[in-house]
Design a protein around this motif. Sequence first.
Motif, PDB file in Angstrom:
ATOM      1  N   ALA A  29      67.889 100.589  72.254  1.00 26.70           N
ATOM      2  CA  ALA A  29      69.125 100.698  71.473  1.00 26.70           C
ATOM      3  C   ALA A  29      69.300  99.422  70.659  1.00 26.70           C
ATOM      4  CB  ALA A  29      70.313 100.893  72.408  1.00 26.70           C
ATOM      5  N   TYR A  30      69.520  99.581  69.350  1.00 28.29           N
ATOM      6  CA  TYR A  30      69.878  98.464  68.468  1.00 28.29           C
ATOM      7  C   TYR A  30      71.191  98.872  67.812  1.00 28.29           C
ATOM      8  CZ  TYR A  30      64.895  97.534  69.008  1.00 28.29           C
ATOM      9  OH  TYR A  30      63.654  97.306  69.541  1.00 28.29           O
ATOM     10  N   LEU A  31      72.234  98.106  68.078  1.00 28.01           N
ATOM     11  CA  LEU A  31      73.567  98.504  67.633  1.00 28.01           C
ATOM     12  C   LEU A  31      74.249  97.384  66.872  1.00 28.01           C
ATOM     13  CD1 LEU A  31      74.873  99.758  71.104  1.00 28.01           C
ATOM     14  CD2 LEU A  31      73.698 101.127  69.376  1.00 28.01           C
ATOM     15  N   LEU A  32      75.193  97.795  66.078  1.00 34.29           N
ATOM     16  CA  LEU A  32      76.021  96.857  65.328  1.00 34.29           C
ATOM     17  C   LEU A  32      77.469  97.239  65.627  1.00 34.29           C
ATOM     18  CD1 LEU A  32      75.469  96.489  61.508  1.00 34.29           C
ATOM     19  CD2 LEU A  32      77.700  96.933  62.441  1.00 34.29           C
ATOM     20  N   LEU A  33      78.287  96.243  65.931  1.00 33.43           N
ATOM     21  CA  LEU A  33      79.707  96.488  66.205  1.00 33.43           C
ATOM     22  C   LEU A  33      80.538  95.650  65.245  1.00 33.43           C
ATOM     23  CD1 LEU A  33      81.990  97.567  68.227  1.00 33.43           C
ATOM     24  CD2 LEU A  33      81.694  95.395  69.412  1.00 33.43           C
ATOM     25  N   ASN A  34      81.589  96.254  64.690  1.00 35.01           N
ATOM     26  CA  ASN A  34      82.559  95.497  63.896  1.00 35.01           C
ATOM     27  C   ASN A  34      83.599  94.974  64.891  1.00 35.01           C
ATOM     28  OD1 ASN A  34      84.293  94.399  62.085  1.00 35.01           O
ATOM     29  ND2 ASN A  34      84.563  96.250  60.849  1.00 35.01           N
ATOM     30  N   LYS A  35      83.340  93.781  65.380  1.00 30.27           N
ATOM     31  CA  LYS A  35      84.136  93.256  66.509  1.00 30.27           C
ATOM     32  C   LYS A  35      85.565  92.896  66.074  1.00 30.27           C
ATOM     33  CE  LYS A  35      84.441  89.415  69.754  1.00 30.27           C
ATOM     34  NZ  LYS A  35      85.788  89.083  69.317  1.00 30.27           N
ATOM     35  N   PRO A  36      86.543  93.423  66.815  1.00 22.64           N
ATOM     36  CA  PRO A  36      87.916  93.002  66.552  1.00 22.64           C
ATOM     37  C   PRO A  36      88.202  91.694  67.298  1.00 22.64           C
ATOM     38  CG  PRO A  36      87.816  95.087  67.798  1.00 22.64           C
ATOM     39  CD  PRO A  36      86.463  94.465  67.840  1.00 22.64           C
ATOM     40  N   ALA A  37      89.304  91.039  66.955  1.00 19.46           N
ATOM     41  CA  ALA A  37      89.755  89.882  67.730  1.00 19.46           C
ATOM     42  C   ALA A  37      90.262  90.381  69.084  1.00 19.46           C
ATOM     43  CB  ALA A  37      90.865  89.172  66.978  1.00 19.46           C
ATOM     44  N   GLY A  38      90.157  89.513  70.082  1.00 18.60           N
ATOM     45  CA  GLY A  38      90.728  89.847  71.391  1.00 18.60           C
ATOM     46  C   GLY A  38      89.748  90.508  72.338  1.00 18.60           C
ATOM     47  N   TYR A  39      88.464  90.448  72.024  1.00 19.68           N
ATOM     48  CA  TYR A  39      87.430  91.021  72.895  1.00 19.68           C
ATOM     49  C   TYR A  39      86.380  89.960  73.203  1.00 19.68           C
ATOM     50  CZ  TYR A  39      89.302  95.679  72.191  1.00 19.68           C
ATOM     51  OH  TYR A  39      90.125  96.780  72.189  1.00 19.68           O
ATOM     52  N   GLU A  40      85.964  89.901  74.455  1.00 18.70           N
ATOM     53  CA  GLU A  40      84.945  88.931  74.861  1.00 18.70           C
ATOM     54  C   GLU A  40      83.563  89.584  74.846  1.00 18.70           C
ATOM     55  OE1 GLU A  40      85.778  86.840  78.556  1.00 18.70           O
ATOM     56  OE2 GLU A  40      87.914  86.783  78.062  1.00 18.70           O
ATOM     57  N   CYS A  41      82.565  88.767  74.476  1.00 21.15           N
ATOM     58  CA  CYS A  41      81.179  89.256  74.440  1.00 21.15           C
ATOM     59  C   CYS A  41      80.544  89.114  75.814  1.00 21.15           C
ATOM     60  CB  CYS A  41      80.381  88.467  73.405  1.00 21.15           C
ATOM     61  SG  CYS A  41      80.863  88.823  71.725  1.00 21.15           S
ATOM     62  N   SER A  42      81.138  89.737  76.801  1.00 22.21           N
ATOM     63  CA  SER A  42      80.628  89.627  78.159  1.00 22.21           C
ATOM     64  C   SER A  42      80.932  90.924  78.878  1.00 22.21           C
ATOM     65  CB  SER A  42      81.321  88.449  78.855  1.00 22.21           C
ATOM     66  OG  SER A  42      81.133  88.543  80.239  1.00 22.21           O
ATOM     67  N   ARG A  43      80.054  91.279  79.825  1.00 25.12           N
ATOM     68  CA  ARG A  43      80.354  92.474  80.630  1.00 25.12           C
ATOM     69  C   ARG A  43      81.417  92.172  81.667  1.00 25.12           C
ATOM     70  NH1 ARG A  43      75.209  95.371  82.150  1.00 25.12           N
ATOM     71  NH2 ARG A  43      74.058  95.147  80.230  1.00 25.12           N
ATOM     72  N   GLU A  44      81.542  90.873  82.013  1.00 24.81           N
ATOM     73  CA  GLU A  44      82.583  90.489  82.969  1.00 24.81           C
ATOM     74  C   GLU A  44      83.544  89.509  82.291  1.00 24.81           C
ATOM     75  OE1 GLU A  44      79.869  89.364  86.000  1.00 24.81           O
ATOM     76  OE2 GLU A  44      79.316  91.488  85.969  1.00 24.81           O
ATOM     77  N   PRO A  45      84.423  90.041  81.461  1.00 21.30           N
ATOM     78  CA  PRO A  45      85.304  89.156  80.689  1.00 21.30           C
ATOM     79  C   PRO A  45      86.311  88.452  81.599  1.00 21.30           C
ATOM     80  CG  PRO A  45      85.953  91.438  80.412  1.00 21.30           C
ATOM     81  CD  PRO A  45      84.703  91.468  81.229  1.00 21.30           C
ATOM     82  N   GLN A  46      86.762  87.275  81.136  1.00 18.53           N
ATOM     83  CA  GLN A  46      87.681  86.466  81.950  1.00 18.53           C
ATOM     84  C   GLN A  46      89.146  86.764  81.616  1.00 18.53           C
ATOM     85  OE1 GLN A  46      86.402  83.478  83.937  1.00 18.53           O
ATOM     86  NE2 GLN A  46      84.709  84.921  83.874  1.00 18.53           N
ATOM     87  N   HIS A  47      89.463  86.823  80.312  1.00 15.91           N
ATOM     88  CA  HIS A  47      90.885  86.873  79.948  1.00 15.91           C
ATOM     89  C   HIS A  47      91.228  88.004  78.981  1.00 15.91           C
ATOM     90  CE1 HIS A  47      91.281  83.002  81.847  1.00 15.91           C
ATOM     91  NE2 HIS A  47      90.310  82.530  81.098  1.00 15.91           N
TER      92      HIS A  47
END
Length: 235
Positions: free
Chosen positions: A62-80
């Motif tokens: 899988a090769y994907l592109l995401l238009n990332k919004p603010a307020g999201y962490e680039c982690s599977r286990e986000p902290q906040h």
Amino acid sequence: MNLESILFTQGFGSRRQCRALIADGRVSIDGALCTDADADFPVSDALRFSVDDVDWPYREHAYLLLNKPAGYECSREPQHHLSVFNLLPPQFAARGVQCVGRLDQDTTGLLLLSDDGKFVHMFTSPKRKVPKLYVATTRHPIDAAQLAALRDGVLLHGEPKPIAAVAADARGDHTLALTVMEGKYHQVKRMIAAAGNRCEALHRERIGGLALPATLPVGAWQWLDEADLGFLRSG
Ligand code: URA
């Protein structure tokens, strides 16, 4: 490849769960219902299947592109905050898709994701220099001295030598377009601070020759095709 393995490799659960989906009549392949988990199909990018009437292309990686919004962490286990994986179908996390480098939670724009380890390494390795174009909104007006400092190189805390932007241009009084080769922690924000300004908002527009598609809504994702992968490498 048999149908069970097709679903399994594409992230539809354990082998047992994939067999159950097939036996329950929830899977079609190339347009026809198939309830035999052992039925064999030649796999290629042309293969299409559906689960619960949702169509999927078969992809070895899988090769994907995401238009990332603010307020999201680039982690599977986000902290906040929420994780960018909340914006993607769960099959992608299940098949081991990860972010290709990280954007800060408040940074928006072009984020790549893949389950191809070589690809992820290629675009995150410090040895491989790939230009990344960011657009920053700054607190103070941008002046010529700041642009010169960014182009000549600024010394960031903990770095042995100054880091220079490949390009630094004002797009407006408070809008700065900055191209950098590295991917160091908070690099762009730190560079702007070191040049005497402050980054209030940050957006990634381009990686290599691949631009964030103008038509892709914020929070939406799409598959990368061969042409996109070519643009990425073409810098
Ligand atoms: N530089 C930053 O400071 N933040 C990002 O998210 C990306 C680059």
